[in-house]
Design an enzyme around this catalytic site. Structure first.
Site: not given
Lengths: 255, 361
Positions: B154-155, B187, B189, B272, B319, B344
């Protein structure tokens, strides 16, 4: 095209990955709100039956489960894997707690006769009680031959060849149909249900019947007195030499 | 499980709340996450959990460390219907709802949050083409996306426009039956690996109404990629700049009409971001399970941490130093989920949208 029909018994158990906890009153294991799934060995049994159907050696695969309403989820999983229809033998939750292998075997024996199946598949044992009895008892009640701990199954006309994993190695039996087969770990790797098959399973039929309809009495002669966690493992003792080790073992009466 | 002491439950609830700051659902901690789902959804969830546990969780650390894009695993997932969850069945999708998808991604994210997040982006692109494309486009692009024979990216984002998405500059000038694209996206993906790029670009004047949505296929002359970015998390999916230099794309690849691109982009993101939030929940779920175990085992001051009320924050905090070590899976969930607060729809923008809808009468 084969006319053989298979019945597969599936059990809803606490999921294998869950850390189980014993109820404070020691009456059993906590099950409320805990994740349940189909017993892994039952999954293997369903997979084998479905594969035989895909090879066109079996015409119909029927999935059956005994217990309260939630059993239908387990039957649906079997349908999503490829079983054709389901039978839910409805047993109310309170009574289901005392359902043991003998009671289930009685139900399955009656059903196998009623549905006139040629093959009864089960998992070798359930991971909750580890009884490893239901398949054997059902075969006994039906007077059918049994091939338990199956690691390979081959249909040969009116017979079935079953390779069994036993302590001494592998034993191969040839059984006349109808027969009972219980699935062991290495029989196959069950498929994931695909999303489309889960949707298709919605349309497959699940018949709901009562044990009384089969003329089966579910009273058990076994009662659970208490359920407890195993004792905590105590730390061991370190010794310096082999002589010390032998002396210690003698001291605690081990040798 | 529900009978655990109220102190421990309180600790876990607090951890859960702080872990899920990206999500706006209020969910009480359920050890059995299938509560409230219908039968089919429980079925989907179970398949997704099983798949995550068997095919993803054992490998997530390796994928993160070696920055591997797990193509084979994703294609296996596609066979089960996970690549086009809410794409229509006539083009190979599973035809399920957004809620079903959310349940599925939440479960898958317990196996590997980063890869699941990429899969949700892939699903989003397939849906955009399915919903807004014409029949030819749907039947051309969707089937290979649903089998993951091809991967999608997705651009939208550019070096100069992130939250201000309507200000994008990548231009698409009409020349006969082609658009000539010039500009770059940042950026992205899957950038460099994906075969199908769903690109928002400017065909008209300024502002959202000048933006169109065009599918650019890998291998098109003029399409190139920047270097693979080194990231804190989301390492199982490559992130690259996507560069267009006089890149000629057939007009037939435009999804929807000219000027509809911004709407399509935003509708894609509306789903999304729910998927991304679901991934956060999955990460949180897995982290809590890990933490539960750790709290029982780790002793300080002579008693298991589980009895120590003071330590009630995030799972990594619980932890302690171990949480920072890559040997412990909990840090990967944290790193992968951290970016969910940024992309998003950044948290800040989401709060603006929420306040707007709250202030409406």
């Amino acid at each position: 095209m084969a006319e053989l029909r298979a019945l597969v018994a599936v059990k809803r158990v606490i999921d294998f990955a869950v850390k189980i906890r014993v109820k404070p009153d020691k009456s059993g294991v906590a099950t409320d709100g805990v994740k349940h799934s189909m017993n892994p060995f039952c999954e293997i049994a369903v997979e084998e039956a479905v594969r035989l159907k895909e090879k066109k050696l079996v015409k119909e695969v029927i999935a059956v489960s005994c217990g309260p309403a939630q059993c239908q989820e387990t039957i649906r999983t079997a349908l999503a894997m490829g079983a054709d229809r389901g039978i839910h033998v409805e047993v109310p939750a309170a009574q289901a707690e005392s359902l043991g292998p003998l009671q289930v075997a009685r139900v399955l024996a009656k059903l196998a006769e009623k549905e006139k199946v040629d093959l009864l598949f089960l998992g070798k044992q359930a991971i909750d009680d580890d009884c490893n009895q239901t398949g054997q008892m059902t075969a006994g009640l039906l007077d059918w031959p049994q091939g338990t701990f199956a690691s390979q199954v081959t249909l040969e006309g009116d017979k079935i060849k079953v390779e069994r994993e036993i302590d001494g190695g592998l034993e191969t039996l040839r059984l006349k149909l109808p027969s009972v087969v219980t699935a062991d770990l290495r029989l196959n790797e069950p498929r994931y249900a695909t999303l489309p098959n889960i949707m298709k399973a919605k349309k497959k039929k699940i018949e709901v019947i009562k044990p009384g309809d089969l003329g089966v009495d579910l009273t058990s002669k076994v009662s659970v007195i208490s359920v407890e966690e195993p004792p905590q493992r105590l730390a061991g003792v370190k010794v310096e030499t082999t002589e010390d080790l032998v002396a210690k073992l003698k001291e605690v009466g081990r040798i | 499980m529900l009978r655990c002491g109220s102190r421990r439950l309180g600790c876990l609830r607090a951890a859960f709340r702080s872990l899920t700051q990206t999500d706006h659902r209020s969910v009480t901690l359920c050890i059995d996450p299938s509560v409230g789902l219908n039968e089919e959804q429980k079925g989907f969830q179970k398949v997704a959990f099983d798949f995550a546990a068997r095919e993803m969780a054992p490998n997530m650390a390796e994928w993160d460390q070696k920055e591997l894009f797990p193509v084979d695993m994703m294609r296996k997932a596609a066979q089960l219907g996970f690549a086009g969850v809410y794409v229509q069945t006539d083009v190979g999708g599973s035809g399920l709802s957004r809620l079903d998808a959310s349940v599925i991604f939440e479960a898958l994210a317990t196996g590997c949050t980063s890869t699941t997040a990429y899969m949700s982006i892939h699903n989003m692109c397939a849906w955009m083409i399915d919903s807004f494309g014409n029949e030819e486009q749907r039947h051309k692009f969707c089937p290979p996306l649903c089998t993951m024979e091809k991967f999608a990216s997705y651009c939208l984002t550019e070096p100069g426009s992130g939250s201000d998405a309507a200000s994008i500059l990548t231009s698409a000038k009409r020349q006969g039956d082609h658009y000539i694209l010039n500009g770059s996206k940042a950026f992205i993906s899957g950038g460099g690996e994906s075969d199908i790029y769903v690109v928002m670009c400017r065909t008209g004047g300024s502002g959202p109404k000048g933006i169109s949505c065009i599918v650019v296929e890998k291998g098109t002359p003029g399409l190139s990629f920047g270097k693979k970015e080194k990231k804190v998390g989301w390492n199982s999916q490559p992130t690259r700049a996507v560069i267009f230099e006089d890149c000629a794309v057939p007009v037939a690849n435009r999804i929807g009409s000219e000027g509809q691109g911004f709407l399509i982009a935003m509708k894609g993101l509306n789903g999304g971001r729910i998927n991304v939030a679901s991934c956060s929940l999955g990460a949180a779920h897995a982290s809590i399970l890990l933490t539960q175990e750790h709290l029982k085992v780790r002793k300080q001051f002579g008693a298991p941490l589980a009895r120590n009320q003071q330590i009630c924050n995030q799972a990594v905090q619980m932890h302690g130093g171990y949480g920072y070590l890559k040997d412990y899976a909990v840090q990967q969930y944290m790193r992968d989920a951290r970016v969910h607060q940024i992309l998003e729809g950044s948290n800040e923008v989401m709060r603006i949208l929420i306040s707007r809808s709250l202030l409406q009468d």
